[in-house]
Design a protein around this motif. Structure first.
Motif, short mmCIF file in Angstrom:
data_model
loop_
_atom_site.label_atom_id
_atom_site.label_comp_id
_atom_site.label_asym_id
_atom_site.label_seq_id
_atom_site.Cartn_x
_atom_site.Cartn_y
_atom_site.Cartn_z
N ILE A 26 0.82 -1.21 0.00
CA ILE A 26 0.00 0.00 0.00
C ILE A 26 0.85 1.26 0.00
N VAL A 27 2.07 1.14 0.52
CA VAL A 27 2.93 2.32 0.61
C VAL A 27 3.61 2.65 -0.72
N THR A 28 3.64 1.72 -1.66
CA THR A 28 4.45 1.92 -2.87
C THR A 28 4.01 3.14 -3.68
N ASN A 29 2.70 3.29 -3.90
CA ASN A 29 2.23 4.41 -4.71
C ASN A 29 2.25 5.74 -3.97
N ALA A 30 2.51 5.70 -2.67
CA ALA A 30 2.63 6.94 -1.90
C ALA A 30 4.07 7.42 -1.80
N LEU A 31 5.03 6.63 -2.27
CA LEU A 31 6.44 6.99 -2.09
C LEU A 31 6.81 8.34 -2.71
N PRO A 32 6.37 8.65 -3.94
CA PRO A 32 6.72 9.97 -4.48
C PRO A 32 6.19 11.12 -3.62
N THR A 40 12.89 13.93 1.54
CA THR A 40 13.87 12.86 1.65
C THR A 40 14.30 12.42 0.25
N GLY A 41 15.26 11.54 0.19
CA GLY A 41 15.75 11.03 -1.09
C GLY A 41 15.50 9.54 -1.21
N LEU A 42 16.22 8.91 -2.14
CA LEU A 42 16.01 7.49 -2.39
C LEU A 42 16.29 6.65 -1.15
N GLU A 43 17.32 7.02 -0.38
CA GLU A 43 17.68 6.24 0.81
C GLU A 43 16.53 6.23 1.80
N GLY A 44 15.89 7.37 2.02
CA GLY A 44 14.76 7.44 2.93
C GLY A 44 13.60 6.59 2.46
N LEU A 45 13.34 6.59 1.14
CA LEU A 45 12.25 5.77 0.59
C LEU A 45 12.56 4.28 0.73
N GLU A 46 13.81 3.92 0.50
CA GLU A 46 14.19 2.51 0.64
C GLU A 46 13.94 2.01 2.06
N TRP A 47 14.31 2.84 3.04
CA TRP A 47 14.12 2.42 4.43
C TRP A 47 12.65 2.46 4.84
N THR A 48 11.84 3.29 4.20
CA THR A 48 10.40 3.29 4.48
C THR A 48 9.81 1.92 4.16
N VAL A 49 10.28 1.30 3.09
CA VAL A 49 9.82 -0.04 2.73
C VAL A 49 10.59 -1.10 3.51
N ASN A 50 11.91 -0.97 3.56
CA ASN A 50 12.75 -2.03 4.13
C ASN A 50 12.63 -2.16 5.64
N ALA A 51 12.34 -1.06 6.34
CA ALA A 51 12.21 -1.14 7.80
C ALA A 51 11.07 -2.09 8.16
N ALA A 91 1.41 7.53 10.70
CA ALA A 91 0.57 8.60 10.18
C ALA A 91 0.94 9.96 10.78
N LEU A 92 1.40 9.96 12.01
CA LEU A 92 1.74 11.21 12.70
C LEU A 92 3.19 11.63 12.51
N ALA A 93 3.97 10.82 11.76
CA ALA A 93 5.41 11.06 11.65
C ALA A 93 5.71 12.45 11.09
N PRO A 94 6.50 13.27 11.81
CA PRO A 94 6.84 14.60 11.32
C PRO A 94 8.03 14.60 10.37
N GLY A 95 8.79 13.49 10.33
CA GLY A 95 9.97 13.41 9.49
C GLY A 95 10.22 11.98 9.08
N ILE A 96 11.17 11.79 8.17
CA ILE A 96 11.41 10.47 7.60
C ILE A 96 11.96 9.50 8.65
N GLY A 97 12.76 10.00 9.60
CA GLY A 97 13.30 9.12 10.64
C GLY A 97 12.20 8.52 11.49
N THR A 98 11.22 9.33 11.89
CA THR A 98 10.11 8.84 12.69
C THR A 98 9.26 7.85 11.90
N LEU A 99 9.06 8.14 10.62
CA LEU A 99 8.29 7.24 9.77
C LEU A 99 8.98 5.88 9.66
N ILE A 100 10.28 5.88 9.47
CA ILE A 100 11.04 4.62 9.35
C ILE A 100 10.94 3.82 10.65
N ALA A 101 11.08 4.50 11.79
CA ALA A 101 10.98 3.81 13.08
C ALA A 101 9.60 3.20 13.27
#
Length: 472
Positions: A26-32, A40-51, A91-101
């Protein structure tokens, strides 16, 4: 003890399974949108899926052991609560680090919930109806995977990307309210939790993936990247050594003495890496280069993502006629051909019509792949280790996804980028060819699988080691 109710059990486990399966894609089409909104960049998107995928894969096996010891309903409810709360955190993540966690915690909850949906359902259904129940369970899982991109695209386009996580919260809350009354507690044989093995494999995989993801940005020979990969490899080697000697290992290495089991899981890993690593980049191509909206991307990839549901009913007669090895070879060859077709036509101005035959070919291969792969993973394992064998094959596919996104992402970053449609295409092309080659190699590897599954009860692995003298 309360007698389990099949219908009520299916309602709870089926909806929970659908929700967890949905979150795989479900997250794939939301990545852009996430890339722009959270800067964020590609690294942040990779970890959004990989985490999510990494914690899910690593914790699948220990989660089952904990549930057998402390109660399956109790752990199911606990895993569901973790998944629901982590969805709110994402859903409440203010930044990419919080989203990944939050995604990592979500994966941990999903790792507990998913295998227990089948265990609880199987225990609630009479043996004569168990085949029908498992077919219904598989349908719910397939629907979650197929509808994930479409729902994710629709929510991202008409609401906001945060709502792909918010929708889990009310569903999870209802399930948590109903589960104590709808499900019956059960336990399995008490097994020791392999905490050292879990820590070693988690640290090893994290180190290798971290190095692969950060290689292009920091330099492949930098101390940070090289040290991470080397340390990860050392920890993985230590994990194998420990599991060979552990009294109750999380991953019994004797399973891999059966050639069929070892090859099937290697093929599962390669398929996950090639197919889902390519999907990660292709979705961003369709939105960033072909200018499709998130919903349009989800709908237009249905010839790929929904094809497994249409093809799955054909696998049983094909396996009966050709055997599992031939169907696996055909499935992987179709996927490799689909990816190679995409690589041969991809350009900044490619039309959607040119992509559809490749989507159908790749989706057909996916639909033909999973039933014989699952059947082989169980068929080449001793009957008493069927649960562990199923967990290993699921973990192999999830880990393949992690490595595929990391490796193909590194290839993309080395050859292209997000600066222009041509730059994105320049990075995507070699990644697609590598993915196609990886799956083609997996198709060739299937020829090493024995032509026929062992008869029930037949030894499928090397004999257990001779008993040693008891220590005082």
């Amino acid at each position: 003890m309360q007698k389990p109710h099949p219908i009520r059990t299916f309602v709870i486990t089926g909806i929970a399974l659908f929700m967890v399966a949905l979150d795989n894609l479900i997250v794939t089409n939301a990545l852009p949108e996430i890339r722009v909104d959270l800067d964020t960049g590609l690294e942040g998107l990779e970890w959004t899926v990989n985490a999510y995928t990494l914690t899910f894969a690593v914790l699948l096996l220990p989660a089952s052991a904990i549930a057998d010891r402390y109660g399956r309903r109790r752990l199911f409810i606990g895993g569901l609560a973790v998944f629901t709360l982590a969805s709110a955190g994402a859903a409440l993540a203010p930044g990419i680090g919080t989203l990944i966690a939050a995604r990592a915690v979500q994966g941990a909850g999903g790792a507990v919930v998913l295998p227990l949906t089948l265990t609880l359902l199987a225990a609630a259904v009479p043996p004569a109806r168990r085949g029908v129940a498992i077919a219904a369970w598989s349908t719910m899982s397939g629907l979650g995977v197929a509808l994930g991109p479409v729902l994710g695209g629709a929510i991202t386009e008409y609401a906001a990307w945060q709502w792909i996580f918010w929708i889990n919260v009310p569903v999870g809350a209802v399930l948590l309210a109903l589960a104590p009354g709808f499900l019956t507690e059960s336990r399995g044989a008490a097994r020791r939790l392999d905490a050292p093995g879990t820590l070693l494999v988690t640290g090893g995989l994290l180190g290798v993936v971290l190095g692969l993801v950060r290689g292009n940005e920091h330099g492949w020979t930098s101390g940070q990247v090289l040290g991470s990969i080397v340390l990860g490899a050392v920890l993985l080697a230590a994990f194998v050594g420990y599991e060979l000697r552990a009294r109750e290992p999380m991953l019994p290495m004797r399973l891999f003495r059966a050639r069929g089991f070892a090859v099937v899981n290697a093929v599962m890993l390669a398929m996950g890496a090639g197919m889902f690593g390519a999907t990660f980049l292709l979705v961003q191509f369709l939105q960033g280069v072909n200018h499709m909206s998130p919903l349009e991307t989800g709908i237009r990839t249905l010839p790929w993502t929904a094809m497994p549901i249409l093809v799955a009913p054909l696998t049983a007669p094909l396996i009966a006629r050709l055997g599992v090895r031939a169907v696996l070879t055909l499935a992987l060859a179709s996927q490799a051909a689909g990816l190679a077709w995409l690589a041969s036509v991809i350009s900044p101005d490619v039309t959607y019509g040119a992509l559809v035959p490749a989507f159908v070919l790749a989706g057909t291969g996916m639909g033909l792949f999973f039933p014989p792969a699952a059947r082989s993973a169980l068929g080449f394992a001793p009957p008493e280790m069927a649960g562990v064998a199923s967990g290993v094959s699921n973990a192999a596919r999830q880990l393949g996804t992690v490595f595929g996104i990391a490796v193909l992402g590194a290839v993309f970053s080395a050859r292209g980028g997000f600066t222009s449609p041509q730059a994105f295409t320049d990075g995507l092309l070699p990644a697609l060819w590598i993915a196609a080659g990886l799956i083609a190699a997996a198709a060739l590897a299937t020829l090493a699988i024995p032509a026929h599954l062992p008869v029930q009860g037949e030894a499928v692995s090397a004999p257990a080691p001779a008993p040693t003298k008891a220590r005082r």
